[in-house]
Scaffold this active site. Sequence first.
Site, PDB file in Angstrom:
ATOM      1  N   GLY A 185      61.683  49.302  22.095  1.00 13.03           N
ATOM      2  CA  GLY A 185      60.953  50.299  21.308  1.00 13.03           C
ATOM      3  C   GLY A 185      61.679  51.612  21.158  1.00 13.03           C
TER       4      GLY A 185
ATOM      5  N   ARG B  83      50.400  44.211  24.733  1.00 17.88           N
ATOM      6  CA  ARG B  83      50.017  43.662  23.436  1.00 17.88           C
ATOM      7  C   ARG B  83      50.175  42.156  23.445  1.00 17.88           C
ATOM      8  NH1 ARG B  83      54.833  44.795  20.340  1.00 17.88           N
ATOM      9  NH2 ARG B  83      56.595  44.182  21.624  1.00 17.88           N
TER      10      ARG B  83
ATOM     11  N   ALA C 207      54.599  49.549  31.006  1.00 17.57           N
ATOM     12  CA  ALA C 207      53.965  50.515  31.896  1.00 17.57           C
ATOM     13  C   ALA C 207      52.973  51.422  31.171  1.00 17.57           C
ATOM     14  CB  ALA C 207      55.032  51.369  32.572  1.00 17.57           C
TER      15      ALA C 207
ATOM     16  N   ASP D 115      60.281  41.962  31.724  1.00 12.35           N
ATOM     17  CA  ASP D 115      60.387  42.361  30.323  1.00 12.35           C
ATOM     18  C   ASP D 115      61.832  42.643  29.911  1.00 12.35           C
ATOM     19  OD1 ASP D 115      60.539  44.737  31.793  1.00 12.35           O
ATOM     20  OD2 ASP D 115      58.795  45.665  30.853  1.00 12.35           O
ATOM     21  N   THR D 116      62.635  43.209  30.806  1.00 15.75           N
ATOM     22  CA  THR D 116      64.032  43.440  30.445  1.00 15.75           C
ATOM     23  C   THR D 116      64.789  42.127  30.321  1.00 15.75           C
ATOM     24  OG1 THR D 116      63.938  45.522  31.671  1.00 15.75           O
ATOM     25  CG2 THR D 116      66.103  44.759  31.001  1.00 15.75           C
TER      26      THR D 116
END
Length: 496
Positions: free
Chosen positions: A409, A16, A12, A240-241
């Site tokens: 992250g 990359r 969000a 993504d999770t």
Amino acid sequence: MSQTYLAFDLGASSGRAVIGRFDGSAVELEEIHRFANGPISVAGGLYWDALRLYDEMLAGLRKCARISGPEPAGIGIDTWGVDFALLDDVDELLGNPHCYRDTRVQGMLEKALSRVSREAIFEQTGLQFLEINTLYQLLSMAQKKPQRLRMASTFLMMPDLFNFWLTGRKVCEFSNATTTQFYNPRTGAWATDLLDRLGIPADMLPEIVPPGTPLGPLRPEIAADAGIRSTHVIAPACHDTGSAVAAVPFSDADAAYISSGTWALLGAELQAPAVTPAALRHNFTNEGGVCGTYRFLKNITGLWIVQECRRIWENQGHAFSFAELVRLAEAAPALTSFVDPDHSDFLEPGDMPSRIRTYCRRTGQNEPATEGAVIRCALESLALKCRCVLEDLESVLDRRLHTIHVVGGGIRNALLNRFTADATGRPVVAGPAEATALGNILMQVYARGEIDSLAGIREVVRNSTEIVTFEPDGGDAWEDAYARFRQLLNVGTNVH
């Protein structure tokens, strides 16, 4: 010889391109391209700039060809969940995709429940009730922009849109489809009956494919422009999770995980969905995982509040790095004031430092006076909220979860890891930080048959990354803080 894979990981706040070099036992990651992301406010709406994101992905393809050669073994895309795009009958985009934080969803959950009961929706979907879910975004369109829905021929989630633009194939990948709240885990298909009852057209929904599905080669013009040949786009867990949890290095079935970033997703991995009254009562969700698993979890507002504080201070001329904010927080007084990270006050972008102080004032607490105190309040509150959700998770599953794996992250914030261990009284096993990109790449490796199981994927994860354990050392101070926090949740719900 090692094989090179390319992962596009879009969150969000940034995106990359990451190269993964797999030598048969471990993966070495190299970030080759990073670009900003974020919602854009236009005429009262909040949107994603999908075309710019796609252009950045094309730039990542060109860099991949220059750095690692013209034949990567695979290309995979993951993004956040719930948001979507609509295409017309000639496959053109019907407007910019909305951001889930757009105010158009306000009141839509209540409107849906006025037509279909909470129990009936959960029975068909097994999903956590969040106003940001795709179901309520589409209901808003059905109420306010029905002509747009009538024009739509194809519905695609965000990663599916990019996959279509790269390959020409229109499908929805399973892990992201399950975030919509109109996928039925019992039938393994779209919950069309639910959509019909809410007046949302279902004929625009495409085929659902599992993680690890090869989608096809790049469109010829894209391959020629990037200098890439002989490769396929592969759907990893496109949520993504889902990719992050694939890279959790579990060694114990009785363990929880937190995928830590803008959101903190806390849950356990199950072999089948848990669509039960207890899951509904505690508002847990059943989202798709890899290799036939389900991610049984709850969304918690994660480092979003810290990110917004940093943005606001930067706009005011005070630029702090995240490391500086952590140092300031560490020096601030401990366990003084708390907020509920999931309160509606903190959902939308805005002046988070002022909102935190206002919340503390109206709930009878001391207002954090400094930047460090504001950040400490946010981090301690997040750790305490994780304990609340962990206790609910154990209650629903009827077993104790002895360890918490934290990936993503957010693990770079060692102070938050320590707070989480102290608040929960469980060891926090931190790593990998690059779980999403690593899980994305390893599902591509799995799709090509170079790894044959989820256990094999996790063995490669352990071979590829440093894991750090934070032992709990909270004592009575954190127990007292938790009692105050639980009381605060009841008060904060009712104070406006």
